[in-house]
Design a protein around this motif. Structure first.
Motif, mmCIF file in Angstrom:
data_model
loop_
_atom_site.group_PDB
_atom_site.id
_atom_site.type_symbol
_atom_site.label_atom_id
_atom_site.label_comp_id
_atom_site.label_asym_id
_atom_site.label_seq_id
_atom_site.Cartn_x
_atom_site.Cartn_y
_atom_site.Cartn_z
ATOM 1 N N ALA A 7 0.837 -1.206 0.000
ATOM 2 C CA ALA A 7 0.000 0.000 0.000
ATOM 3 C C ALA A 7 0.868 1.251 0.000
ATOM 4 C CB ALA A 7 -0.927 -0.004 1.206
ATOM 5 N N LEU A 8 1.959 1.220 0.763
ATOM 6 C CA LEU A 8 2.875 2.360 0.816
ATOM 7 C C LEU A 8 3.525 2.593 -0.544
ATOM 8 C CD1 LEU A 8 4.382 4.521 2.448
ATOM 9 C CD2 LEU A 8 6.077 2.777 3.007
ATOM 10 N N ILE A 9 3.986 1.530 -1.175
ATOM 11 C CA ILE A 9 4.621 1.651 -2.494
ATOM 12 C C ILE A 9 3.611 2.154 -3.519
ATOM 13 C CG2 ILE A 9 5.622 0.317 -4.396
ATOM 14 C CD1 ILE A 9 7.064 -1.348 -2.234
ATOM 15 N N SER A 10 2.395 1.637 -3.462
ATOM 16 C CA SER A 10 1.352 2.098 -4.381
ATOM 17 C C SER A 10 1.069 3.585 -4.183
ATOM 18 C CB SER A 10 0.072 1.286 -4.170
ATOM 19 O OG SER A 10 -0.973 1.788 -4.949
ATOM 20 N N GLY A 11 0.978 4.006 -2.923
ATOM 21 C CA GLY A 11 0.740 5.417 -2.625
ATOM 22 C C GLY A 11 1.871 6.304 -3.112
ATOM 23 N N LEU A 12 3.097 5.851 -2.923
ATOM 24 C CA LEU A 12 4.252 6.628 -3.394
ATOM 25 C C LEU A 12 4.267 6.721 -4.919
ATOM 26 C CD1 LEU A 12 7.000 5.331 -0.933
ATOM 27 C CD2 LEU A 12 5.863 7.564 -0.920
ATOM 28 N N ASP A 13 3.880 5.640 -5.597
ATOM 29 C CA ASP A 13 3.779 5.678 -7.063
ATOM 30 C C ASP A 13 2.734 6.692 -7.506
ATOM 31 O OD1 ASP A 13 5.778 3.836 -7.566
ATOM 32 O OD2 ASP A 13 4.392 2.125 -7.744
ATOM 33 N N GLN A 14 1.609 6.741 -6.795
ATOM 34 C CA GLN A 14 0.559 7.708 -7.132
ATOM 35 C C GLN A 14 1.057 9.132 -6.933
ATOM 36 O OE1 GLN A 14 -2.668 6.471 -4.617
ATOM 37 N NE2 GLN A 14 -3.343 4.868 -6.025
ATOM 38 N N ILE A 15 1.794 9.368 -5.859
ATOM 39 C CA ILE A 15 2.355 10.696 -5.607
ATOM 40 C C ILE A 15 3.328 11.078 -6.720
ATOM 41 C CG2 ILE A 15 3.863 12.035 -4.073
ATOM 42 C CD1 ILE A 15 2.607 10.429 -1.735
ATOM 43 N N ARG A 16 4.198 10.131 -7.094
ATOM 44 C CA ARG A 16 5.167 10.387 -8.167
ATOM 45 C C ARG A 16 4.455 10.708 -9.481
ATOM 46 N NH1 ARG A 16 6.466 7.522 -12.050
ATOM 47 N NH2 ARG A 16 5.746 5.585 -11.154
ATOM 48 N N GLU A 17 3.421 9.931 -9.822
ATOM 49 C CA GLU A 17 2.665 10.197 -11.049
ATOM 50 C C GLU A 17 2.049 11.598 -11.015
ATOM 51 O OE1 GLU A 17 -0.282 7.199 -11.761
ATOM 52 O OE2 GLU A 17 1.192 5.584 -11.710
ATOM 53 N N GLY A 18 1.485 11.968 -9.866
ATOM 54 C CA GLY A 18 0.888 13.292 -9.729
ATOM 55 C C GLY A 18 1.915 14.398 -9.861
ATOM 56 N N LEU A 19 3.057 14.221 -9.232
ATOM 57 C CA LEU A 19 4.113 15.230 -9.332
ATOM 58 C C LEU A 19 4.659 15.335 -10.747
ATOM 59 C CD1 LEU A 19 6.024 14.585 -5.983
ATOM 60 C CD2 LEU A 19 4.508 16.505 -6.535
ATOM 61 N N MET A 21 2.922 14.780 -13.467
ATOM 62 C CA MET A 21 1.893 15.482 -14.225
ATOM 63 C C MET A 21 1.964 16.988 -13.943
ATOM 64 S SD MET A 21 -2.250 15.049 -14.219
ATOM 65 C CE MET A 21 -2.478 16.008 -12.731
ATOM 66 N N ILE A 22 2.122 17.349 -12.688
ATOM 67 C CA ILE A 22 2.204 18.764 -12.316
ATOM 68 C C ILE A 22 3.447 19.402 -12.930
ATOM 69 C CG2 ILE A 22 2.578 20.336 -10.362
ATOM 70 C CD1 ILE A 22 0.781 18.394 -8.723
ATOM 71 N N ALA A 23 4.555 18.668 -12.953
ATOM 72 C CA ALA A 23 5.797 19.207 -13.514
ATOM 73 C C ALA A 23 5.660 19.504 -15.006
ATOM 74 C CB ALA A 23 6.948 18.231 -13.281
ATOM 75 N N LYS A 24 4.808 18.771 -15.696
ATOM 76 C CA LYS A 24 4.613 18.979 -17.132
ATOM 77 C C LYS A 24 3.739 20.193 -17.427
ATOM 78 C CE LYS A 24 5.074 14.091 -18.199
ATOM 79 N NZ LYS A 24 4.379 12.872 -18.608
ATOM 80 N N LEU A 25 3.011 20.649 -16.417
ATOM 81 C CA LEU A 25 2.115 21.786 -16.604
ATOM 82 C C LEU A 25 2.856 23.086 -16.315
ATOM 83 C CD1 LEU A 25 -0.977 20.257 -14.814
ATOM 84 C CD2 LEU A 25 -0.580 20.391 -17.263
ATOM 85 N N GLY A 26 2.343 24.168 -16.896
ATOM 86 C CA GLY A 26 3.009 25.451 -16.739
ATOM 87 C C GLY A 26 2.827 26.079 -15.376
ATOM 88 N N ASN A 29 -2.908 27.163 -12.717
ATOM 89 C CA ASN A 29 -4.115 27.250 -13.537
ATOM 90 C C ASN A 29 -4.176 26.123 -14.555
ATOM 91 O OD1 ASN A 29 -4.986 29.558 -12.234
ATOM 92 N ND2 ASN A 29 -4.005 30.924 -13.690
ATOM 93 N N ASP A 30 -3.019 25.729 -15.088
ATOM 94 C CA ASP A 30 -2.994 24.629 -16.052
ATOM 95 C C ASP A 30 -3.446 23.324 -15.402
ATOM 96 O OD1 ASP A 30 -2.126 26.259 -18.093
ATOM 97 O OD2 ASP A 30 -0.010 25.745 -17.841
ATOM 98 N N LEU A 31 -3.078 23.116 -14.145
ATOM 99 C CA LEU A 31 -3.491 21.904 -13.446
ATOM 100 C C LEU A 31 -5.010 21.867 -13.311
ATOM 101 C CD1 LEU A 31 -2.888 19.333 -11.841
ATOM 102 C CD2 LEU A 31 -2.629 20.762 -9.814
ATOM 103 N N VAL A 32 -5.600 22.974 -12.879
ATOM 104 C CA VAL A 32 -7.054 23.021 -12.726
ATOM 105 C C VAL A 32 -7.731 22.852 -14.082
ATOM 106 C CG1 VAL A 32 -9.005 24.454 -12.019
ATOM 107 C CG2 VAL A 32 -6.950 24.387 -10.615
#
Length: 105
Positions: A7-19, A21-26, A29-32
């Motif tokens: 569960a911890l590894i899965s959660g960390l993977d989700q955090i990494r995926e989210g970060l 995605m955010i890093a690819k946005l300007g 406002n782009d995230l929203v």
């Protein structure tokens, strides 16, 4: 059955995926825009943030740390309401059913 480690590894993977995605946005406002422009994106965010998940608890802790006056229930309500608003805004402006009912033909 999932172990705590899995569960911890899965959660960390989700955090990494989210970060990622955010890093690819300007900017914020782009995230929203990305969340409300795609119902799949908004649904994925809701799924990631489901109660009792590592990510949900992390967000609750961060919000609570920012304002110590808020109770845990208030923080949960704020986060849940925010996710609901993003999901509602991602839905089509007009539902197809409404369009067919309003046609005078």
């Amino acid at each position: 059955m999932t172990t705590k480690g899995e569960a911890l590894i899965s959660g960390l993977d989700q955090i990494r995926e989210g970060l990622d995605m955010i890093a690819k946005l300007g900017d914020g406002n782009d995230l929203v825009k990305n969340m409300i422009g795609s119902q799949a994106g908004a649904q994925r965010l809701r799924n990631v943030m489901q109660e009792k998940s590592l990510v949900f608890n992390l967000v609750l802790s961060m919000v609570a740390a920012r304002n110590k006056k808020l109770t845990e229930d208030t923080v949960k309500r704020v986060v849940t309401d925010f996710l609901d608003v993003l999901f509602d805004l991602s839905r089509p402006y007009r539902e197809e059913q409404e369009e067919t009912e309003s046609d005078p033909i």
